[in-house]
Motif scaffolding. Structure first.
Motif, mmCIF file in Angstrom:
data_model
loop_
_atom_site.group_PDB
_atom_site.id
_atom_site.type_symbol
_atom_site.label_atom_id
_atom_site.label_comp_id
_atom_site.label_asym_id
_atom_site.label_seq_id
_atom_site.Cartn_x
_atom_site.Cartn_y
_atom_site.Cartn_z
ATOM 1 N N SER A 189 105.725 -0.369 34.892
ATOM 2 C CA SER A 189 106.285 -1.060 33.733
ATOM 3 C C SER A 189 107.464 -1.937 34.151
ATOM 4 C CB SER A 189 106.728 -0.026 32.691
ATOM 5 O OG SER A 189 107.288 -0.664 31.562
ATOM 6 N N ARG B 221 98.544 2.915 31.563
ATOM 7 C CA ARG B 221 99.130 4.067 32.241
ATOM 8 C C ARG B 221 98.110 4.722 33.166
ATOM 9 N NH1 ARG B 221 103.822 5.892 30.444
ATOM 10 N NH2 ARG B 221 103.407 8.029 31.090
ATOM 11 N N HIS C 86 106.197 -5.064 35.869
ATOM 12 C CA HIS C 86 105.715 -6.051 34.901
ATOM 13 C C HIS C 86 106.882 -6.791 34.262
ATOM 14 C CE1 HIS C 86 103.474 -6.973 30.945
ATOM 15 N NE2 HIS C 86 103.144 -7.869 31.838
ATOM 16 N N ASP C 87 107.903 -6.054 33.843
ATOM 17 C CA ASP C 87 109.078 -6.682 33.235
ATOM 18 C C ASP C 87 109.744 -7.655 34.205
ATOM 19 O OD1 ASP C 87 108.632 -5.215 30.951
ATOM 20 O OD2 ASP C 87 110.136 -3.689 31.410
ATOM 21 N N GLU D 200 99.568 -10.593 30.295
ATOM 22 C CA GLU D 200 99.315 -9.191 29.943
ATOM 23 C C GLU D 200 100.491 -8.660 29.123
ATOM 24 O OE1 GLU D 200 96.436 -7.488 30.835
ATOM 25 O OE2 GLU D 200 95.762 -9.449 31.538
ATOM 26 N N ALA E 125 101.156 -5.507 28.494
ATOM 27 C CA ALA E 125 101.680 -4.304 29.162
ATOM 28 C C ALA E 125 100.653 -3.837 30.175
ATOM 29 C CB ALA E 125 101.948 -3.202 28.130
#
Length: 225
Positions: free
Chosen positions: A33, A77, A36-37, A72, A74
């Motif tokens: 995560s 998981r 991605h950020d 995208e 997110a």
């Protein structure tokens, strides 16, 4: 210059989803995560990277097919299952990477040699079977799109095995003894993020360079075996 005439770097994260990862899979998901950020904050670098996430145990789950992460919302998981089949991971890469590169070229991109970041916390459960698909994958005559593989071992993964997987000795890393596995995963994700962003920035600046950051609290596998 339009993006369709530019160069891109395919990057694959191949992460161990064996049962032994259960206590630390949340750390891995948090790291993804954060990656991605971080890429969303670096759109120029992100534009030069296409990213895929594969999880392996006895089989392989394609969590993210090769994609522009700017599009995208997110990342999914990762979870855990039984087994640590290195052969399953390399067999899937053997099929997917050439197909992905062909697809990118059809879109008009020039494609930099793909990079695979391989993370495992254990020894392969398919000894004697994973070596052949691996050999085919990294053989540049058999597979012209053969990737550079950066291999990182944590937990019970042995340095000698990680060194077998890394395509160059300086691409093989193992966590230093005593480092808690969750912390090692966080450090791996931080180094992966830096490597992807710096490689994207290098491509954006006209340099065909794969940048590999060594995770903190890791050492080169070559120094261990």
């Amino acid at each position: 210059m339009s993006e369709t005439s530019g160069r891109v770097l395919p990057v694959y994260l191949v992460a161990d989803e064996s049962r032994s990862m259960s206590p630390v899979v949340d750390e891995l998901n948090a790291g993804l995560s954060s990656l991605h950020d971080a890429l969303l904050r670096e759109p120029m670098a992100a534009a030069k990277v296409r990213f895929s996430v594969l999880g392996f145990s006895n089989d392989v789950i394609v969590h993210v097919a090769l994609a522009d992460l700017r599009a995208e919302a997110a990342l999914p998981r990762l979870s855990v299952r039984d087994g640590t089949s290195y052969g399953a991971a390399f067999s899937v890469l053997l099929d997917r990477i050439p197909a992905d590169v062909r697809a990118l070229k059809r879109e008009g991109f020039s494609v930099h040699r793909p990079a695979v970041f391989f993370l495992s916390d254990g020894q392969p459960t398919d000894p004697g079977q994973w070596e052949e698909p691996y050999r085919q994958l990294v053989d540049r005559e058999r597979t012209p799109t053969a990737p550079n593989i950066i291999a990182c071992g944590i937990g019970d993964a042995r340095a000698a095995t990680i060194l077998q997987v890394a395509t160059r000795p300086e691409f093989g890393f193992v966590a230093t003894p005593g480092v808690e596995v969750g912390l090692a995963i966080a450090e791996f994700c931080t180094a992966l993020t830096k490597s992807v962003i710096k490689s994207g920035q290098a491509l954006g600046g006209g340099e065909a360079e794969l940048v590999v950051e060594r995770p903190d609290n890791f050492r080169m596998a070559l120094d261990v075996v």
